[in-house]
Design a protein around this motif. Structure first.
Motif, mmCIF file in Angstrom:
data_model
loop_
_atom_site.group_PDB
_atom_site.id
_atom_site.type_symbol
_atom_site.label_atom_id
_atom_site.label_comp_id
_atom_site.label_asym_id
_atom_site.label_seq_id
_atom_site.Cartn_x
_atom_site.Cartn_y
_atom_site.Cartn_z
ATOM 1 N N VAL A 1 4.779 8.823 8.157
ATOM 2 C CA VAL A 1 4.633 9.872 9.127
ATOM 3 C C VAL A 1 3.569 10.918 8.954
ATOM 4 N N GLY A 2 2.228 10.477 8.631
ATOM 5 C CA GLY A 2 1.325 11.322 8.636
ATOM 6 C C GLY A 2 0.941 12.011 7.017
ATOM 7 N N GLY A 3 1.941 11.389 5.944
ATOM 8 C CA GLY A 3 1.482 11.884 4.662
ATOM 9 C C GLY A 3 0.557 11.613 4.240
ATOM 10 N N ASP A 4 -0.164 12.574 3.178
ATOM 11 C CA ASP A 4 -1.482 12.511 2.591
ATOM 12 C C ASP A 4 -1.351 12.139 0.903
ATOM 13 N N ALA A 5 -2.579 11.501 0.882
ATOM 14 C CA ALA A 5 -2.949 11.310 -0.690
ATOM 15 C C ALA A 5 -1.793 10.455 -1.472
ATOM 16 N N ASN A 6 -1.352 9.480 -0.660
ATOM 17 C CA ASN A 6 -0.291 8.700 -1.284
ATOM 18 C C ASN A 6 -1.030 7.202 -1.680
ATOM 19 N N ARG A 7 -0.483 6.483 -2.757
ATOM 20 C CA ARG A 7 -0.721 5.124 -2.926
ATOM 21 C C ARG A 7 0.058 4.315 -2.685
ATOM 22 N N PHE A 8 -0.369 3.007 -1.991
ATOM 23 C CA PHE A 8 0.533 2.112 -1.526
ATOM 24 C C PHE A 8 0.162 0.837 -2.272
ATOM 25 N N LEU A 9 0.713 0.044 -2.921
ATOM 26 C CA LEU A 9 0.045 -0.749 -3.960
ATOM 27 C C LEU A 9 0.969 -1.911 -4.254
ATOM 28 N N PHE A 10 0.565 -3.076 -4.008
ATOM 29 C CA PHE A 10 1.359 -4.513 -4.489
ATOM 30 C C PHE A 10 2.625 -4.585 -3.724
ATOM 31 N N ASN A 11 2.931 -4.144 -2.416
ATOM 32 C CA ASN A 11 4.124 -4.176 -1.864
ATOM 33 C C ASN A 11 3.862 -5.341 -0.890
ATOM 34 N N ARG A 12 5.268 -5.679 -0.306
ATOM 35 C CA ARG A 12 5.288 -6.790 0.353
ATOM 36 C C ARG A 12 6.119 -6.366 1.556
ATOM 37 N N ILE A 13 5.466 -6.341 2.615
ATOM 38 C CA ILE A 13 5.982 -5.696 3.980
ATOM 39 C C ILE A 13 5.990 -6.825 5.214
ATOM 40 N N ILE A 14 7.186 -7.279 5.251
ATOM 41 C CA ILE A 14 7.221 -8.588 5.866
ATOM 42 C C ILE A 14 8.144 -8.274 7.154
ATOM 43 N N ASP A 15 7.781 -9.110 8.096
ATOM 44 C CA ASP A 15 8.865 -9.341 9.250
ATOM 45 C C ASP A 15 9.821 -8.417 9.834
ATOM 46 N N ASN A 16 8.884 -7.179 9.809
ATOM 47 C CA ASN A 16 9.766 -5.958 10.433
ATOM 48 C C ASN A 16 9.366 -5.965 12.007
ATOM 49 N N GLU A 17 10.251 -5.332 12.731
ATOM 50 C CA GLU A 17 10.085 -5.518 14.333
ATOM 51 C C GLU A 17 9.182 -5.015 14.688
ATOM 52 N N ASN A 18 8.636 -3.736 13.880
ATOM 53 C CA ASN A 18 7.797 -2.853 14.703
ATOM 54 C C ASN A 18 6.467 -2.850 13.777
ATOM 55 N N THR A 19 5.666 -1.861 13.562
ATOM 56 C CA THR A 19 4.565 -1.806 12.794
ATOM 57 C C THR A 19 5.008 -2.013 11.135
ATOM 58 N N GLY A 20 4.149 -2.774 10.659
ATOM 59 C CA GLY A 20 4.592 -2.784 8.967
ATOM 60 C C GLY A 20 4.251 -1.497 8.286
ATOM 61 N N LEU A 21 3.076 -0.871 8.582
ATOM 62 C CA LEU A 21 2.615 0.485 7.640
ATOM 63 C C LEU A 21 1.673 1.097 8.605
#
Length: 397
Positions: A303-323
């Protein structure tokens, strides 16, 4: 000294005669009374023959057992049933032990009706291995203090929260908190540890911090499922959320409106809303090595957050956008697997800028693996992403 009480004898008289450190053994039977352990009874042990054997029932008393201004008191081996305000009340006491009891069916007077209540002042109580059920308000209600430990209890079918703690630095561990009418576990204050609880089928959130005063929570190894709202809902800052399972909750798996969070190695699947939903205050956080799958909405929405790190996640088979990185800035998205989502795998709206999207593996997202709406395609970095289709096409390698 050991004082033995049999049916027909007054337990309160034995308490009044006892010296600090004595043990009062209450033999099997039904006792229609309420008890007060007053000041000057430190280290007293009040011991029944076991839950279902030594039974204290209400005949008009506010509390089953009230500990008032005495410390290190132990209460064990009772069923306490049907009291007006509390099954067990610890008031202005410290370091007491309440273990191996059944506490049920408090009826409620005004704002009261808790299974176990801690009030006044006092620190360091242990609530251990009890069954606390079907009380008019909370199963465990702690209003004050630090260093409380609520461990190994079965807390179910209470008419408000299963556990509510106000204070700092308490431990809630290995409890089964199920089918309470509102929240399973609710905490307010700083530095609580919420560890290896089963939190299922509660009417509202499984685990939650208060909206403005719960900081630095350590949430580890819990199993949340089938709750009526979010599996975990936290605000403020500094939360550590590690190795939990949040599945099939009716809200989000995790709702996090805070900064400086660590979200690591969680399984977050099949929730009715976005698996992990943040807010615009979500910043300076690390999201590492999570399974985020099969939501009925989006995978992880910062939701518009800043300065975060998204590393080595598995984002799979969600009905809408992954990330979706829709309005965020200065985020790093590296080495994630993002597949089979019902809308784009990664999406950046025009206001997203200065984000680094690198070395992710994306496939079979619809309609795009990576979607960067102009001018986000120029205002962000896209390097070494393995994907099949993108908007614009050149941001896939």
């Amino acid at each position: 000294m050991i004082i033995v009480v049999s049916p027909g004898q007054p337990i309160q008289t034995a308490i009044n005669l006892a010296a600090p450190g004595d043990t009062i053994v209450v033999r099997p039977g039904v006792y229609t009374t309420g008890l007060t352990i007053p000041v000057g009874k430190d280290r007293l042990r009040l011991q029944g023959a076991g839950p279902g054997k030594t039974i204290l029932e209400n005949t008009g008393f506010p509390s089953g057992i009230l500990v008032l201004n005495s410390d290190f008191v132990t209460i064990t081996g009772f069923t306490l049933r049907g009291y007006n305000q509390y099954g067990v009340q610890l008031q202005d006491a410290n370091e007491c032990i309440v273990r191996n009891n059944i506490i049920e069916e408090t009826t409620g007077e005004g704002i009261f009706g808790h299974g176990i209540g801690i009030g006044g002042s006092g620190d360091g109580h242990l609530i251990y291995d009890n069954i606390i059920r079907a009380n008019r308000f909370n199963g465990v209600h702690i209003e004050v203090g630090t260093r409380h430990a609520v461990i190994g209890n079965e807390i179910k079918k209470n008419m408000q929260h299963g556990i509510e703690i106000i204070g700092d630095y308490s431990l809630v561990a290995e409890n089964k908190v199920t089918d309470n009418s509102e929240r399973g576990i609710r905490v307010d204050g700083n530095g609580h540890w919420i560890v290896k609880n089963e939190v299922c089928g509660n009417g509202s959130h499984g685990i939650s911090g208060s909206s403005d005063e719960a900081n630095n929570l350590f949430v580890f190894g819990n199993n949340s499922s089938g709750n009526g709202s979010d599996g975990l809902s936290v605000f403020d800052s500094g939360h550590v959320i590690v190795d939990n399972t949040f599945n099939e909750d009716e809200g989000h798996g995790i709702f996090v409106s805070s900064n400086e969070a660590l979200i690591y190695a969680n399984e977050i699947e099949r929730n009715e809303q976005t698996n992990v939903n943040a807010s615009s205050s979500f910043s300076l956080s690390l999201v590492l090595d999570n399974d985020i799958k099969k939501s009925e909405d989006e995978g992880f929405d910062p939701v518009g957050g800043d300065a975060n790190r998204f590393l080595f996640n598995r984002i799979i088979d969600n009905e809408n956008t992954g990330l979706p990185i829709d309005n965020g800035t200065f985020n790093v998205v590296d080495n994630n697997v993002i597949e089979d989502n019902g809308e784009s795998g990664i999406r950046l709206q025009p206001t997203a800028e200065n984000n680094a999207i690198r070395s992710n593996k994306l496939e079979d997202n619809k309609p795009y693996d990576i979607e960067a709406q102009t001018p986000a395609d120029d205002n962000n970095t896209f390097d070494l992403n393995k994907c099949e289709k993108s908007l614009p096409p050149e941001i896939c390698s």
